[in-house]
Design a protein around this motif. Sequence first.
Motif, short mmCIF file in Angstrom:
data_model
loop_
_atom_site.label_atom_id
_atom_site.label_comp_id
_atom_site.label_asym_id
_atom_site.label_seq_id
_atom_site.Cartn_x
_atom_site.Cartn_y
_atom_site.Cartn_z
N THR A 20 1.02 -1.21 0.44
CA THR A 20 -0.06 0.04 0.02
C THR A 20 1.14 1.35 -0.50
OG1 THR A 20 -1.66 -0.85 1.03
CG2 THR A 20 -1.90 0.84 0.93
N LYS A 21 2.06 1.24 0.82
CA LYS A 21 2.64 2.61 0.96
C LYS A 21 3.08 2.49 -0.27
CE LYS A 21 7.08 3.81 3.01
NZ LYS A 21 8.59 3.86 3.56
N PHE A 22 4.26 1.19 -0.87
CA PHE A 22 4.57 1.27 -2.56
C PHE A 22 3.55 1.82 -3.25
CE2 PHE A 22 5.76 -1.19 -6.98
CZ PHE A 22 7.11 -0.50 -6.98
N SER A 23 2.08 1.74 -3.52
CA SER A 23 1.20 2.31 -4.51
C SER A 23 1.06 3.22 -4.14
CB SER A 23 -0.11 1.13 -4.15
OG SER A 23 0.38 0.19 -4.30
N LYS A 24 1.39 3.74 -2.95
CA LYS A 24 0.73 5.31 -2.98
C LYS A 24 1.55 6.48 -3.27
CE LYS A 24 -2.85 5.20 0.85
NZ LYS A 24 -2.83 5.59 2.18
N ILE A 25 3.20 5.82 -3.32
CA ILE A 25 4.58 6.46 -4.07
C ILE A 25 3.95 6.71 -5.53
CG2 ILE A 25 6.52 6.43 -4.29
CD1 ILE A 25 6.69 6.58 -1.15
N CYS A 26 4.27 5.41 -6.35
CA CYS A 26 4.02 5.00 -7.81
C CYS A 26 3.09 6.02 -7.75
CB CYS A 26 3.75 3.36 -7.84
SG CYS A 26 4.75 2.92 -7.23
N HIS A 27 1.68 5.93 -7.16
CA HIS A 27 0.85 6.28 -8.45
C HIS A 27 1.21 8.23 -8.05
CE1 HIS A 27 -2.90 3.49 -7.09
NE2 HIS A 27 -1.74 2.83 -7.27
N GLU A 28 1.10 8.61 -7.25
CA GLU A 28 2.06 10.00 -6.86
C GLU A 28 2.40 10.57 -8.50
OE1 GLU A 28 5.00 12.40 -4.20
OE2 GLU A 28 2.86 12.06 -3.30
N VAL A 29 3.80 9.93 -8.06
CA VAL A 29 4.80 10.22 -9.71
C VAL A 29 4.49 9.82 -10.67
CG1 VAL A 29 6.77 8.09 -10.32
CG2 VAL A 29 6.70 8.62 -7.72
N LEU A 30 3.64 8.64 -10.59
CA LEU A 30 3.06 7.96 -12.37
C LEU A 30 1.84 10.12 -12.71
CD1 LEU A 30 2.28 4.86 -12.10
CD2 LEU A 30 2.90 5.55 -13.60
N ILE A 31 0.98 10.06 -11.65
CA ILE A 31 -0.16 11.15 -12.26
C ILE A 31 0.79 11.95 -12.30
CG2 ILE A 31 -1.60 12.85 -11.13
CD1 ILE A 31 -2.87 10.60 -11.68
N ASP A 32 2.52 12.64 -11.23
CA ASP A 32 3.23 13.91 -12.11
C ASP A 32 3.81 13.59 -13.63
OD1 ASP A 32 2.39 14.41 -9.51
OD2 ASP A 32 5.00 14.14 -8.53
N CYS A 33 3.76 11.88 -14.17
CA CYS A 33 4.30 11.79 -15.16
C CYS A 33 3.12 11.85 -16.62
CB CYS A 33 5.15 10.66 -15.33
SG CYS A 33 6.48 10.39 -14.07
N ALA A 35 -0.20 9.96 -16.36
CA ALA A 35 -0.64 8.92 -16.12
C ALA A 35 -2.30 10.01 -15.35
CB ALA A 35 -0.92 7.96 -15.09
N LEU A 36 -3.84 9.44 -16.12
CA LEU A 36 -4.60 10.27 -16.02
C LEU A 36 -5.38 9.56 -14.53
CD1 LEU A 36 -6.06 9.81 -19.27
CD2 LEU A 36 -4.93 12.06 -18.08
N SER A 37 -5.21 8.00 -14.34
CA SER A 37 -5.57 7.50 -12.96
C SER A 37 -4.57 6.01 -13.20
CB SER A 37 -6.96 7.05 -13.65
OG SER A 37 -7.34 6.28 -12.81
N VAL A 38 -4.84 5.51 -11.94
CA VAL A 38 -3.95 4.50 -11.39
C VAL A 38 -4.42 3.62 -10.46
CG1 VAL A 38 -1.77 3.55 -10.24
CG2 VAL A 38 -1.88 6.01 -11.30
N LEU A 39 -5.26 2.77 -10.32
CA LEU A 39 -5.29 1.61 -9.53
C LEU A 39 -4.66 0.42 -9.43
CD1 LEU A 39 -9.22 0.69 -9.46
CD2 LEU A 39 -7.54 -1.47 -9.70
N ASP A 40 -4.64 0.06 -7.72
CA ASP A 40 -4.14 -1.26 -7.48
C ASP A 40 -5.23 -2.06 -6.88
OD1 ASP A 40 -1.13 -1.11 -8.54
OD2 ASP A 40 -0.76 0.41 -6.82
N ALA A 41 -4.62 -3.42 -6.94
CA ALA A 41 -5.93 -4.13 -6.20
C ALA A 41 -5.19 -5.60 -5.17
CB ALA A 41 -7.18 -4.52 -7.27
N TRP A 42 -6.12 -5.81 -3.77
CA TRP A 42 -5.57 -7.39 -3.86
C TRP A 42 -6.32 -8.56 -4.00
CZ3 TRP A 42 -1.25 -7.31 -0.88
CH2 TRP A 42 -0.92 -8.14 -0.25
N ASP A 43 -5.78 -9.25 -3.52
CA ASP A 43 -6.39 -10.58 -4.24
C ASP A 43 -7.96 -10.79 -3.33
OD1 ASP A 43 -7.06 -13.59 -3.64
OD2 ASP A 43 -5.12 -13.70 -4.08
N ASP A 44 -9.11 -10.64 -3.41
CA ASP A 44 -10.09 -10.87 -3.01
C ASP A 44 -10.78 -12.34 -3.46
OD1 ASP A 44 -12.62 -10.42 -1.42
OD2 ASP A 44 -13.34 -10.20 -2.90
#
Length: 120
Positions: A20-33, A35-44
């Motif tokens: 979750t921590k890794f994803s939040k940082i990646c999302h911030e970077v990707l949006i800054d680069c 990206a329009l939208s970023v989503l990560d999902a966990w096995d259910d």
Amino acid sequence: MAYIDMFVAPIAPGNKEAFTKFSKICHEVLIDCGALSVLDAWDDDVPEGDITSFRKAVQASADEVVTAGWIIWPDKATRDTGMEKMMSDPRMNDANPMPFDGKRMIFGGFNPIVETPAQA
């Protein structure tokens, strides 16, 4: 039409907080680069298939779960330059390590061919 990157990766359940921590940082970077939208999902509800499955594709062990995600870009050109920028962004260094085995991650870029937005 947009361009989409997708990934699937196995991860130990105990690494959910780190993911979750890794994803939040990646999302911030990707949006800054760009990206329009970023989503990560966990096995259910990710069953083991007889012939193929997400679990088999990433060689998930019995004690691992599967994560999946996508990045929506305005177009492939923005994605190509955005990914280059992301790889050199200082936020994507050893201080933000991937909490999963990147060698078993599958990923790729896709051109949408049919899109049906929900009606408002």
